[in-house]
Design a protein around this motif. Structure first.
Motif, short mmCIF file in Angstrom:
data_model
loop_
_atom_site.label_atom_id
_atom_site.label_comp_id
_atom_site.label_asym_id
_atom_site.label_seq_id
_atom_site.Cartn_x
_atom_site.Cartn_y
_atom_site.Cartn_z
N ALA A 94 -29.86 -12.12 -0.05
CA ALA A 94 -28.46 -12.08 0.36
C ALA A 94 -28.09 -13.38 1.07
O ALA A 94 -28.90 -13.97 1.78
CB ALA A 94 -28.21 -10.90 1.29
N VAL A 95 -26.86 -13.84 0.84
CA VAL A 95 -26.37 -15.02 1.54
C VAL A 95 -26.17 -14.64 3.00
O VAL A 95 -25.43 -13.69 3.30
CB VAL A 95 -25.04 -15.50 0.93
CG1 VAL A 95 -24.52 -16.72 1.70
CG2 VAL A 95 -25.21 -15.83 -0.54
N PRO A 96 -26.83 -15.32 3.93
CA PRO A 96 -26.75 -14.93 5.35
C PRO A 96 -25.31 -14.81 5.85
O PRO A 96 -24.46 -15.66 5.58
CB PRO A 96 -27.48 -16.08 6.06
CG PRO A 96 -28.42 -16.62 5.03
CD PRO A 96 -27.70 -16.49 3.73
N THR A 98 -23.00 -12.78 4.95
CA THR A 98 -21.96 -12.37 4.00
C THR A 98 -22.22 -10.99 3.39
O THR A 98 -21.28 -10.32 2.97
CB THR A 98 -21.84 -13.37 2.84
OG1 THR A 98 -23.02 -13.31 2.03
CG2 THR A 98 -21.64 -14.79 3.37
N GLY A 99 -23.46 -10.60 3.28
CA GLY A 99 -23.78 -9.37 2.57
C GLY A 99 -23.72 -9.52 1.06
O GLY A 99 -23.87 -8.55 0.32
N VAL A 100 -23.49 -10.75 0.59
CA VAL A 100 -23.40 -11.01 -0.85
C VAL A 100 -24.80 -11.25 -1.41
O VAL A 100 -25.53 -12.14 -0.95
CB VAL A 100 -22.51 -12.24 -1.14
CG1 VAL A 100 -22.53 -12.57 -2.63
CG2 VAL A 100 -21.08 -11.98 -0.67
N LEU A 101 -25.17 -10.45 -2.41
CA LEU A 101 -26.47 -10.59 -3.04
C LEU A 101 -26.40 -11.60 -4.19
O LEU A 101 -25.42 -11.64 -4.93
CB LEU A 101 -26.94 -9.24 -3.59
CG LEU A 101 -27.34 -8.19 -2.55
CD1 LEU A 101 -27.42 -6.82 -3.19
CD2 LEU A 101 -28.67 -8.56 -1.93
N LEU A 102 -27.44 -12.40 -4.33
CA LEU A 102 -27.54 -13.33 -5.44
C LEU A 102 -28.15 -12.61 -6.64
O LEU A 102 -29.02 -11.75 -6.49
CB LEU A 102 -28.39 -14.54 -5.05
CG LEU A 102 -27.91 -15.32 -3.83
CD1 LEU A 102 -28.84 -16.50 -3.56
CD2 LEU A 102 -26.47 -15.80 -4.02
N ASN A 103 -27.71 -12.99 -7.83
CA ASN A 103 -28.21 -12.30 -9.03
C ASN A 103 -29.58 -12.83 -9.44
O ASN A 103 -30.10 -13.80 -8.86
CB ASN A 103 -27.20 -12.41 -10.18
CG ASN A 103 -27.08 -13.82 -10.73
OD1 ASN A 103 -28.07 -14.47 -11.04
ND2 ASN A 103 -25.85 -14.30 -10.86
N ASN A 104 -30.15 -12.19 -10.43
CA ASN A 104 -31.44 -12.63 -10.96
C ASN A 104 -31.36 -12.83 -12.47
O ASN A 104 -32.26 -12.46 -13.22
CB ASN A 104 -32.54 -11.61 -10.63
CG ASN A 104 -32.29 -10.26 -11.28
OD1 ASN A 104 -31.17 -9.95 -11.68
ND2 ASN A 104 -33.34 -9.44 -11.39
N PHE A 105 -30.26 -13.42 -12.93
CA PHE A 105 -30.02 -13.52 -14.36
C PHE A 105 -30.94 -14.50 -15.07
O PHE A 105 -30.92 -14.57 -16.30
CB PHE A 105 -28.57 -13.89 -14.64
CG PHE A 105 -27.71 -12.69 -14.92
CD1 PHE A 105 -27.94 -11.92 -16.05
CD2 PHE A 105 -26.71 -12.32 -14.05
CE1 PHE A 105 -27.17 -10.81 -16.31
CE2 PHE A 105 -25.93 -11.21 -14.31
CZ PHE A 105 -26.16 -10.45 -15.44
N LEU A 106 -31.74 -15.22 -14.35
CA LEU A 106 -32.66 -16.13 -15.04
C LEU A 106 -33.60 -15.35 -15.96
O LEU A 106 -34.06 -15.88 -16.98
CB LEU A 106 -33.46 -16.95 -14.03
CG LEU A 106 -34.31 -18.07 -14.62
CD1 LEU A 106 -33.44 -19.06 -15.39
CD2 LEU A 106 -35.08 -18.79 -13.51
N TYR A 107 -33.83 -14.08 -15.63
CA TYR A 107 -34.74 -13.30 -16.48
C TYR A 107 -34.10 -12.96 -17.83
O TYR A 107 -34.77 -12.44 -18.72
CB TYR A 107 -35.21 -12.03 -15.77
CG TYR A 107 -34.28 -10.85 -15.81
CD1 TYR A 107 -34.51 -9.77 -16.66
CD2 TYR A 107 -33.17 -10.78 -14.97
CE1 TYR A 107 -33.67 -8.68 -16.69
CE2 TYR A 107 -32.33 -9.70 -14.99
CZ TYR A 107 -32.58 -8.64 -15.85
OH TYR A 107 -31.73 -7.55 -15.86
N TRP A 108 -32.80 -13.25 -18.00
CA TRP A 108 -32.15 -13.05 -19.29
C TRP A 108 -32.36 -14.25 -20.22
O TRP A 108 -31.94 -14.22 -21.37
CB TRP A 108 -30.64 -12.85 -19.10
CG TRP A 108 -30.28 -11.47 -18.66
CD1 TRP A 108 -30.76 -10.79 -17.59
CD2 TRP A 108 -29.33 -10.60 -19.28
NE1 TRP A 108 -30.18 -9.57 -17.48
CE2 TRP A 108 -29.29 -9.41 -18.51
CE3 TRP A 108 -28.51 -10.71 -20.39
CZ2 TRP A 108 -28.46 -8.35 -18.83
CZ3 TRP A 108 -27.68 -9.64 -20.70
CH2 TRP A 108 -27.66 -8.48 -19.93
N ALA A 109 -32.95 -15.30 -19.71
CA ALA A 109 -33.12 -16.50 -20.52
C ALA A 109 -33.89 -16.17 -21.80
O ALA A 109 -34.83 -15.36 -21.80
CB ALA A 109 -33.86 -17.57 -19.73
N ASP A 110 -33.50 -16.78 -22.89
CA ASP A 110 -34.15 -16.56 -24.18
C ASP A 110 -35.42 -17.40 -24.24
O ASP A 110 -35.36 -18.63 -24.20
CB ASP A 110 -33.19 -16.95 -25.31
CG ASP A 110 -33.67 -16.48 -26.68
OD1 ASP A 110 -34.87 -16.21 -26.82
OD2 ASP A 110 -32.83 -16.38 -27.59
#
Length: 203
Positions: A94-96, A98-110
Motif C-alpha cells: 500500500a502507498v503509505p 493513502t490506503g491505495v494498494l498497488l497492483n501485481n499485473f506483472l504476472y499477466w506478462a506473456d
C-alpha cells in the motif's frame, strides 16, 4: 455479427498487441480493414484466442478486483478510469498514508515462447483496460468503462453497439444481456437471452 467481429478483433490484437507506428498504420489501413470486413461477412464458424497468445490463464488469476467509474461535470469535462489490483490485495503493498494498494499485473506478462507479445526488458505491459471517451464534433459526449478482465474489450464494444448503433438508452445498453467469447469456439451467453435467439445463433 458482433460476436464474429469480436473474435476477429481479438485475433488482431493478440497478433499485434503493441504495434509500432508503421505496423499500426498497416493494421488501420483501408486495405486491411476491407480484408477484415470480408472475413466478417464470409459466414461460417470461427475460432481463435481471445485473451493471450496461450490459452493458459495467468497463474493465480482471481476475478473481482477491477473497478471502473466515469464522471462528467457541468463544464463538459469527462473522466473515465478503470483500475484493477490484478488479484486479491494486488501486490500486497500500500502507498503509505493513502490506503491505495498497488497492483501485481506483472504476472499477466506473456512469457510463452513464440508469442509475438513475449515480455522483454523495458517493454510496456500489454493490458486489457479500455476506459473510453466518445466524442461528437470534437467534444466529449460519452464516457464508458467496465471491469471484467479480457472481457472488458468485449463488454464495452457490445454496450457501445447497443447504444450507438441500435439506439438503446445508455443504461438499457449497459444492462442488456451480453456474450463472452473464450478461446477456441466457445461463446458464453447470459441466460437472460431469449431461447429462440439462442436457437437462431446455433444455426
Amino acid at each position: 455479427l458482433v460476436i464474429r467481429a469480436t473474435r476477429i478483433a481479438a485475433g488482431v490484437r493478440i497478433a499485434d498487441n503493441m504495434p509500432d507506428e508503421t505496423r499500426l498504420r498497416a493494421i488501420l489501413s483501408d486495405e486491411n480493414v476491407r480484408r477484415l470486413q470480408d472475413r466478417l461477412r464470409a459466414g461460417g464458424g470461427m475460432e481463435g484466442p481471445t485473451e493471450q497468445w496461450t490459452s493458459e490463464p495467468p497463474p493465480g488469476a482471481d476475478p473481482g478486483h477491477t473497478t471502473s467509474f466515469s464522471i462528467a461535470d457541468h463544464e463538459g469535462n469527462f473522466v473515465c478510469i478503470t483500475q484493477s489490483l490484478g488479484s486479491v490485495f494486488g501486490s500486497g503493498v500500500a502507498v503509505p498514508g493513502t490506503g491505495v494498494l498497488l497492483n501485481n499485473f506483472l504476472y499477466w506478462a506473456d512469457v510463452q515462447p513464440g508469442s509475438p507479445n513475449l515480455a522483454k526488458p523495458g517493454q510496456p505491459l500489454a493490458m486489457c483496460m479500455a476506459p473510453s471517451i466518445s466524442t461528437r464534433d470534437g467534444e466529449p459526449c460519452l464516457a464508458l468503462g467496465t471491469p471484467g478482465s479480457y472481457g472488458i474489450l468485449q463488454t464495452q464494444a457490445q454496450a457501445l453497439v447497443s447504444h450507438l448503433d441500435f439506439g438503446l438508452g445508455l443504461q438499457t445498453a449497459i444492462d442488456a444481456p451480453r456474450a463472452r467469447l473464450w478461446d477456441g469456439r466457445l461463446v458464453e451467453i447470459e441466460n437472460r437471452v431469449a431461447p429462440e435467439v439462442l436457437v437462431a445463433l446455433r444455426e
